[in-house]
Motif scaffolding. Structure first.
Motif, PDB file in Angstrom:
ATOM      1  N   LEU A 190       0.856  -1.326  -0.072  1.00 22.95           N
ATOM      2  CA  LEU A 190       0.092  -0.048   0.008  1.00 22.95           C
ATOM      3  C   LEU A 190       0.799   1.151   0.032  1.00 22.95           C
ATOM      4  CD1 LEU A 190      -2.955   1.268   0.108  1.00 22.95           C
ATOM      5  CD2 LEU A 190      -2.708   1.115   2.450  1.00 22.95           C
ATOM      6  N   SER A 191       2.025   1.126   0.316  1.00 23.24           N
ATOM      7  CA  SER A 191       2.800   2.394   0.675  1.00 23.24           C
ATOM      8  C   SER A 191       3.426   2.786  -0.654  1.00 23.24           C
ATOM      9  CB  SER A 191       4.129   2.139   1.636  1.00 23.24           C
ATOM     10  OG  SER A 191       4.794   0.759   1.073  1.00 23.24           O
ATOM     11  N   GLY A 199       3.229   4.623   3.815  1.00 22.79           N
ATOM     12  CA  GLY A 199       3.617   5.534   2.587  1.00 22.79           C
ATOM     13  C   GLY A 199       3.831   6.932   2.884  1.00 22.79           C
ATOM     14  N   ALA A 200       3.259   7.380   4.108  1.00 24.19           N
ATOM     15  CA  ALA A 200       3.305   8.809   4.192  1.00 24.19           C
ATOM     16  C   ALA A 200       4.495   9.166   5.162  1.00 24.19           C
ATOM     17  CB  ALA A 200       1.937   9.439   4.996  1.00 24.19           C
ATOM     18  N   GLN A 205       9.234   7.233   6.865  1.00 23.29           N
ATOM     19  CA  GLN A 205       8.176   6.740   6.302  1.00 23.29           C
ATOM     20  C   GLN A 205       7.479   5.802   7.112  1.00 23.29           C
ATOM     21  OE1 GLN A 205       8.501   4.466   2.471  1.00 23.29           O
ATOM     22  NE2 GLN A 205       6.874   5.993   1.742  1.00 23.29           N
ATOM     23  N   PHE A 206       6.039   6.012   6.966  1.00 22.39           N
ATOM     24  CA  PHE A 206       5.233   4.938   7.915  1.00 22.39           C
ATOM     25  C   PHE A 206       5.166   3.560   7.084  1.00 22.39           C
ATOM     26  CE2 PHE A 206       3.754   9.141   9.167  1.00 22.39           C
ATOM     27  CZ  PHE A 206       3.314   8.956  10.658  1.00 22.39           C
ATOM     28  N   PRO A 207       5.154   2.598   7.996  1.00 20.47           N
ATOM     29  CA  PRO A 207       5.391   1.483   7.304  1.00 20.47           C
ATOM     30  C   PRO A 207       4.137   0.663   7.173  1.00 20.47           C
ATOM     31  CG  PRO A 207       5.413   1.053   9.791  1.00 20.47           C
ATOM     32  CD  PRO A 207       5.618   2.665   9.483  1.00 20.47           C
ATOM     33  N   ARG A 265       2.046  10.786   0.547  1.00 22.91           N
ATOM     34  CA  ARG A 265       2.925   9.669  -0.217  1.00 22.91           C
ATOM     35  C   ARG A 265       3.718  10.481  -1.185  1.00 22.91           C
ATOM     36  NH1 ARG A 265      -2.220   6.761   0.324  1.00 22.91           N
ATOM     37  NH2 ARG A 265      -1.705   5.213   2.318  1.00 22.91           N
ATOM     38  N   ASP A 266       3.219  11.474  -1.652  1.00 23.42           N
ATOM     39  CA  ASP A 266       4.107  12.409  -2.964  1.00 23.42           C
ATOM     40  C   ASP A 266       5.036  13.270  -2.493  1.00 23.42           C
ATOM     41  OD1 ASP A 266       2.046  14.092  -2.323  1.00 23.42           O
ATOM     42  OD2 ASP A 266       1.488  14.488  -4.101  1.00 23.42           O
ATOM     43  N   SER A 267       5.060  13.383  -0.983  1.00 17.07           N
ATOM     44  CA  SER A 267       5.923  14.338  -0.261  1.00 17.07           C
ATOM     45  C   SER A 267       5.291  15.876  -0.236  1.00 17.07           C
ATOM     46  CB  SER A 267       7.290  14.538  -1.011  1.00 17.07           C
ATOM     47  OG  SER A 267       8.183  13.176  -0.665  1.00 17.07           O
TER      48      SER A 267
END
Length: 794
Positions: free
Chosen positions: A546-547, A595-596, A609-611, A653-655
């Motif tokens: 998902l990340s 992913g964030a 990054q959050f796992p 997730r895209d920074s």
């Protein structure tokens, strides 16, 4: 709570991009009323599994975690009324009968709904016959045989047996004000915990209970009654003996009614009637938006439109339901409701809350199944026709559907617009990734890939091609068989198309239909090997996570809610006193934030990054320890707070930046918190890690004049031993409390808790009996809440 759905494996697997992007992704279980069939459909309303049963029935059905289906069925003979069933069946994925339990005779019969329980038992609703003489002896105002309802809990035994391990009878909890010579004579209005025998139907199926649901956290049962136009809550923690009386059990009332709602006139209260025929009372399960609420299908018979209601039963601080004599049980209005001009089922009806906050509904009499979001917009619809009592949706991660979406070999990922991943010849060609879901190596000889339904054997996978256990195989779809490696004789269209994986006999193993593709992105199954396809950053030959998805978090759903830079009072799981940051999910659905990123400098991008699997429940909280120690178990970032001043950033997730906060000083054992919780500005506060922020450490008003007129002075002397004085002033008469807490939030003293008029006051805190250390003292009055620190030094 156990979700009521069951499913089985399909021979041909169809995985198609859903045309309902706002719907909760999964499989939908239903069965036509009084039939021998149960169906499971995908998000495109394609039937992927059918069970054929030995008996008619199917008022209700559930998909269990092992892939078996539990349903009700009709027994021959015995009592016969609306919703009569008499049999409970459980069949495996392939339709083989595992267990069949009959509860039916001339004097009792199971009917309508059942509820599978976490312990493997099942709750069953049933009638029991009372003669006209028995009914009159209980205060009925006319002579007639009636069938009051009772509930049994059955422990399955063998293939056709069962032990009744608990039971509850409505007959044990009656009152009446008709015949003073009877033992149950009393004032109905004074006893809402009992049922007036002279309300409801006049004979036979007196109550017509039709829906039942269990709450394991409360150990309570809710059920709905068609003829009484109410839902009722009772205590399941009782013994059978206690259930027959008025004391005992976790809630102290034995088998008496704990709560009821829908028609207050049944117990002589004045609240307006809400239900005009009600079905399918269900608890919202823990972890879902609205957890602990109760939902029901309000048929509104004769009114032309039905309504779904969601209510929040009022409770006191101990969890007991609040009753106002004369007025009745609250709430005065539903927490949420849904209706539409076209929506109507004059009887029957089903409802289920979904994990994304949507609600799936069965408009039973027309066989119309649909899903609405919180705004009431329809986001999925399957108008099958006929009569369908219930509908249940099971998510892609539900264990019971694994036999559908976990084929041995699956199309796991593909890329139809590639500008970033070269093949061995250095060309950026389309590619298809297959995955082996098993623990054994599998030879792919004789399998075919194709991009055309009319050409099922377009490309045959070469002989002796083996895909190892839990491993991946990449086929380059470039229409170039001259290159080394595995290259198919077709390519993929970035405008959309269909992929097929077939057996030697042409039967479909897996298929995916896709739309226009984005340059540089792939389509991947998430969860890996089993889930539906979603657009991601490519992970060729590796696990899909998902990340890696490019689906972005919504701005404002997740906020930085509280943080602590100088901590020597709140230990992490390893017992260390580290800085921490708390995120808060303000939305009504759980949010997966894998992913964030977190960072201490947004100009440098996401640092930690959050796992995978990081989820914040609806209206929930998540704490990350900022200690630059990622080797510890749990969530520990790879950076820590700087000394003196700094910032924290939460990034998508895209920074892109979702939320930031800067700070310029440190205050030991105090946090910076948003007050009001989740929305306000950051102020110094008493730490409330993992909970709503409430208590400001300041006399400055950060909440729009909330504290104006109140003042809390610094204690004197400070530090002190053994006593200190605390002065405060009250601007508005009302109940005032002043309490002392230790650094862990434990109350150590109540200095005052009473009604006070406007004015100035002084109290003394005696430190004798308390250890040296720092404490908080908190003044609360109405909406005002102010706190300060004091130091006991012995």
């Amino acid at each position: 709570m156990v979700l009521k759905v069951r499913a089985a494996a399909a021979i041909a697997l169809f995985f198609i991009i859903s045309v309902y992007p706002q719907a909760y992704n999964g499989y939908t279980l239903f069965g036509p009323h009084n039939s021998r069939y149960t169906y499971l459909v995908d998000m495109n309303n394609t039937v992927v599994k059918t069970w054929t049963h030995t008996k008619n029935g199917g008022y209700t059905y559930y998909l269990l975690e092992d892939g078996s289906v539990m349903r009700t069925a009709v027994a021959s003979g015995g009592l016969n009324g609306g919703g009569a069933q008499g049999v409970v069946q459980r069949v495996d994925w392939n339709g083989n009968l595992l267990w069949e339990y009959t509860y039916s005779s001339s004097t009792y019969k199971a009917h309508h709904d059942i509820e599978p329980m976490p312990n493997g038992n099942v709750l069953i609703i049933a009638w029991e016959v009372k003669t006209a003489a028995q009914a009159v002896a209980a205060g009925l105002n006319h002579s007639s045989s009636i069938w009051p309802d009772h509930i049994i809990e059955v422990q399955p035994v063998g293939t056709n047996g069962g032990n009744i391990v608990w039971k509850w009878h409505f007959w044990d909890h009656l009152i009446q004000d008709y015949d003073p010579s009877k033992a149950n004579y009393g004032v109905v209005a004074n006893h809402p915990e009992l049922l007036d025998i002279n309300v409801g139907s006049t004979s036979g199926d007196w109550m017509h209970v039709n829906g039942i649901s269990y709450n394991p956290e409360l150990d309570q049962i809710v059920f709905s009654s068609h003829n009484l136009h109410e839902l009722f809550v009772i205590d399941h923690s009782t013994t059978t003996a206690e259930a027959a009386g008025h004391t005992g059990g976790r809630w102290g009332k034995g088998g008496d009614i704990l709560y009821r709602w829908g028609k207050a006139s049944n117990y002589r209260a004045t609240s307006a009637q809400v239900f005009k025929v009600v079905h399918c009372a269900v608890w919202v399960p823990k972890g879902l938006p609205g957890e602990g609420h109760i939902m029901a299908f309000n048929n509104r018979e004769g009114q032309g439109t039905s309504m779904i209601v969601e209510i929040v039963p009022p409770v006191d601080s101990l969890g007991n339901y609040v009753f106002t004599p004369g007025t009745g049980y609250g709430p005065a209005a539903p927490y949420w409701s849904y209706t539409a001009s076209w929506f109507y089922s004059n009887h029957l009806g089903g409802v289920q809350r979904l994990p994304n906050g949507n609600t799936i509904i069965s408009e039973s009499t027309s066989g119309n199944l649909f899903e609405v979001n919180q705004a009431g917009n329809t986001v999925w619809n399957y108008n099958r026709g006929g009569e369908i009592v219930r509908v249940l949706r099971y998510g892609m991660d539900y264990p019971g559907i694994r036999k559908i979406n976990s084929g041995e070999i699956v199309i796991n990922e593909f890329m139809a617009s590639n500008d970033s991943i070269p093949d061995p010849a250095g060309e950026f060609d389309d590619w298809i990734e297959l995955y082996n879901n098993t623990d054994d190596d599998i030879t792919l000889s004789g399998r075919y890939l194709s991009n055309a339904s009319g050409q099922p054997t377009k490309f045959r996978i070469p002989q002796r091609t083996v895909i190892k256990a839990r491993d991946y195989l990449v086929v380059w779809a470039d229409n170039d068989l001259t290159q080394g490696g595995i290259h198919a004789n077709f390519d993929l269209s970035d405008a959309g198309g269909t992929l097929f994986l077939r057996n030697l006999n042409g039967s479909i193993i897996d298929t995916i239909t896709f739309g226009t593709q984005t340059m540089g992105k792939s389509m991947s199954r998430i969860p890996n090997g089993t889930g539906q396809f979603t657009e991601t950053n490519p992970t060729i030959g590796r696990e899909n996570k998902l990340s890696n998805t490019v689906v972005l978090l919504n701005q404002g759903d997740i906020v930085i809610n509280e943080f602590m830079t100088a901590n020597d009072s709140i230990p992490d799981p390893a017992g260390e006193f580290e800085g921490w940051v708390e995120l808060h999910n303000k939305s009504r659905g759980e949010v997966n934030i894998a992913g964030a990123f977190l960072t201490n400098d947004v100009s440098e991008g996401g640092k930690w990054q959050f796992p995978e699997g990081t989820v914040i429940p609806a209206n929930g909280y998540l704490v990350v320890w900022l200690d630059d120690d990622t080797l510890q178990a749990g969530l520990h970032a790879n950076f820590s707070f700087p000394v003196g001043q700094g910032m924290i950033g939460f990034m998508n997730r895209d920074s892109s930046v979702l939320d930031t906060v800067s700070f310029s000083d440190e205050s030991t054992n105090l946090s910076y918190a948003r007050i009001p919780n989740g929305t306000g500005s950051f102020v110094l506060a008493i730490p409330s890690i993992g909970k709503a922020n409430t208590t400001v450490y300041s006399t400055v008003d950060p909440m729009g004049n909330r504290n104006v007129g109140y003042n809390l002075a610094q204690n004197y002397p400070n530090p002190f031993n053994p006593e200190t004085k605390i002065n405060f002033s009250i601007g508005v008469p009302g109940r005032v409390s002043l309490k002392v807490y230790d650094l862990l939030g434990n109350k150590v003293a109540t200095l005052t808790d009473d009604f006070m008029n406007e004015g100035s006051y002084s109290v003394t805190f005696d430190g004798r009996g308390h250890p040296s250390g720092v404490y908080f003292y908190v003044l609360t009055s109405g909406e005002a809440k102010i706190a300060k620190k004091l130091t006991l030094l012995k």
